[in-house]
Design a protein around this motif. Structure first.
Motif, mmCIF file in Angstrom:
data_model
loop_
_atom_site.group_PDB
_atom_site.id
_atom_site.type_symbol
_atom_site.label_atom_id
_atom_site.label_comp_id
_atom_site.label_asym_id
_atom_site.label_seq_id
_atom_site.Cartn_x
_atom_site.Cartn_y
_atom_site.Cartn_z
ATOM 1 N N VAL A 131 0.844 -1.206 -0.028
ATOM 2 C CA VAL A 131 0.115 0.067 0.159
ATOM 3 C C VAL A 131 0.999 1.240 0.068
ATOM 4 N N PHE A 132 0.373 2.399 -0.312
ATOM 5 C CA PHE A 132 0.881 3.797 -0.205
ATOM 6 C C PHE A 132 0.295 4.130 1.135
ATOM 7 N N GLU A 133 1.085 4.271 1.926
ATOM 8 C CA GLU A 133 0.794 5.320 2.997
ATOM 9 C C GLU A 133 0.766 6.395 3.106
ATOM 10 N N ILE A 134 -0.203 7.086 3.651
ATOM 11 C CA ILE A 134 -0.294 8.734 3.587
ATOM 12 C C ILE A 134 -0.876 9.232 4.860
ATOM 13 N N GLU A 135 0.009 10.313 5.229
ATOM 14 C CA GLU A 135 -0.610 11.106 6.125
ATOM 15 C C GLU A 135 -0.483 12.648 5.710
ATOM 16 N N ARG A 136 -1.547 13.455 5.911
ATOM 17 C CA ARG A 136 -1.479 14.708 5.476
ATOM 18 C C ARG A 136 -2.469 15.750 6.306
ATOM 19 N N GLU A 137 -2.129 17.055 6.580
ATOM 20 C CA GLU A 137 -3.027 17.880 7.001
ATOM 21 C C GLU A 137 -3.792 18.508 6.170
ATOM 22 N N ILE A 138 -5.136 18.465 6.223
ATOM 23 C CA ILE A 138 -6.076 19.528 5.085
ATOM 24 C C ILE A 138 -6.178 20.662 5.731
ATOM 25 N N THR A 139 -5.971 21.760 4.901
ATOM 26 C CA THR A 139 -6.490 22.995 5.516
ATOM 27 C C THR A 139 -7.309 23.596 4.557
ATOM 28 N N SER A 140 -7.955 24.726 4.906
ATOM 29 C CA SER A 140 -8.878 25.640 4.394
ATOM 30 C C SER A 140 -8.502 27.097 4.795
ATOM 31 N N ASP A 141 -8.252 27.807 3.750
ATOM 32 C CA ASP A 141 -7.541 29.365 4.000
ATOM 33 C C ASP A 141 -6.527 29.101 5.245
ATOM 34 N N ASP A 142 -5.556 28.124 4.808
ATOM 35 C CA ASP A 142 -4.720 28.149 5.993
ATOM 36 C C ASP A 142 -4.940 27.716 7.406
ATOM 37 N N ARG A 143 -6.117 27.424 7.603
ATOM 38 C CA ARG A 143 -6.567 27.023 8.734
ATOM 39 C C ARG A 143 -6.941 25.309 8.810
ATOM 40 N N THR A 144 -6.420 24.613 9.782
ATOM 41 C CA THR A 144 -6.265 23.311 9.724
ATOM 42 C C THR A 144 -7.994 23.038 10.005
ATOM 43 N N VAL A 145 -8.437 21.935 9.075
ATOM 44 C CA VAL A 145 -9.701 21.384 9.341
ATOM 45 C C VAL A 145 -9.655 19.824 9.458
ATOM 46 N N ALA A 146 -8.757 19.208 9.167
ATOM 47 C CA ALA A 146 -8.832 17.724 9.196
ATOM 48 C C ALA A 146 -7.369 17.054 9.232
ATOM 49 N N PHE A 147 -7.279 15.905 9.515
ATOM 50 C CA PHE A 147 -6.087 15.028 9.429
ATOM 51 C C PHE A 147 -6.536 13.823 8.718
ATOM 52 N N ASP A 148 -5.783 13.627 7.728
ATOM 53 C CA ASP A 148 -5.969 12.239 6.801
ATOM 54 C C ASP A 148 -4.946 11.208 7.226
ATOM 55 N N TYR A 149 -5.299 10.069 7.456
ATOM 56 C CA TYR A 149 -4.421 8.743 7.605
ATOM 57 C C TYR A 149 -5.063 7.978 6.593
ATOM 58 N N SER A 150 -4.522 7.697 5.404
ATOM 59 C CA SER A 150 -4.979 6.863 4.458
ATOM 60 C C SER A 150 -4.133 5.421 3.752
ATOM 61 N N VAL A 151 -4.520 4.754 3.426
ATOM 62 C CA VAL A 151 -3.782 3.692 2.678
ATOM 63 C C VAL A 151 -4.344 3.201 1.502
#
Length: 244
Positions: A131-151
């Motif tokens: 799998v590709f493992e991904i961890e990323r921070e999602i932002t809206s107008d530079d404000r954090t709205v979510a953290f994504d942990y995906s495979v």
């Protein structure tokens, strides 16, 4: 103040008009304001009422506008937040952009590795899969709205695709390689975990709303397993009720 606008061509898509209307929400129309009628807007943009209705519907689905039966269309009090319909499978990147905000994603982790037993079960793969493992921070107008942990299962993606190719909107990347999911099965629950997230954008209390979902390709084969942790003030989720 009168703002002059160039007419929109009759062949333009409703998305073009929706983008123009979106810019006027907050600038020209404030929360609670009533918009001109559908006929008036259609005449202003020089398009059919059918086209204008489709454009207004996009903003209603995004939560920026609401229609009150027998009264008209109004700017909602939710227009400063991001709204997502649980009945829709959409890219977070596109969802944020379509509601007039600036989307962003900062990756903390992107690499290829062997599947874990739980991932193999969720993705319906054998024990030797990768799998590709991904961890990323999602932002809206530079404000954090979510953290994504995906495979993401690698066996349905091109052999030359690397983890570093997964940037920006992941849905857009999937579309480029003909691997766009068409449905997802998800669970939504509140989570209190101080270990979730990183940096200044993480929840001070450790409280998140978790969207735990497996996404499926046409034909029913799993593509990815995502655990997206939304900050409690980052998104408003819509639930549409049908029937009685």
């Amino acid at each position: 103040m009168i703002i002059a606008r160039r007419p929109v061509r009759a062949t333009a898509l409703p998305e073009v008009i929706a983008a123009s209307l979106r810019e006027r929400v907050g600038a020209e129309w404030s929360t609670g304001d009533q918009l001109p009628s559908e006929a008036e807007l259609a005449a202003e943009y020089q398009v059919s009422r059918h086209t204008m209705r489709a454009s207004l519907l996009q903003l209603q689905r995004a939560g920026l506008l609401e229609t009150r039966h027998g009264s008209g269309t109004y700017v909602t009090r939710y227009n400063s937040s991001i709204r997502a319909g649980l009945q829709e499978l959409r890219s977070l990147h596109d969802l944020i952009a379509q509601q007039g905000h600036r989307p962003g994603a900062t990756y903390r982790l992107r690499h290829r590795r062997p599947v874990t037993p739980e991932e193999a079960r969720r993705l319906e793969r054998g024990p030797t899969a990768e799998v590709f493992e991904i961890e990323r921070e999602i932002t809206s107008d530079d404000r954090t709205v979510a953290f994504d942990y995906s495979v993401v299962a690698t066996d349905v993606l091109p052999d030359d695709l690397t983890a570093e190719d997964l940037t920006g909107s992941i849905f857009e990347r999937f579309a480029r390689v003909n691997a766009l999911p068409e449905r997802a099965v998800c669970q939504v629950r509140a989570v209190l975990d101080g270990g979730i997230g990183w940096g200044a954008g993480r929840s001070p209390s450790g409280l998140y709303l978790l969207l735990d979902q497996v996404q499926y390709l046409p034909g029913g084969r799993p593509l990815s397993w995502s655990k997206i942790y939304f900050l409690d003030d980052g998104f408003d989720f819509l639930i549409v009720r049908h029937g009685t």
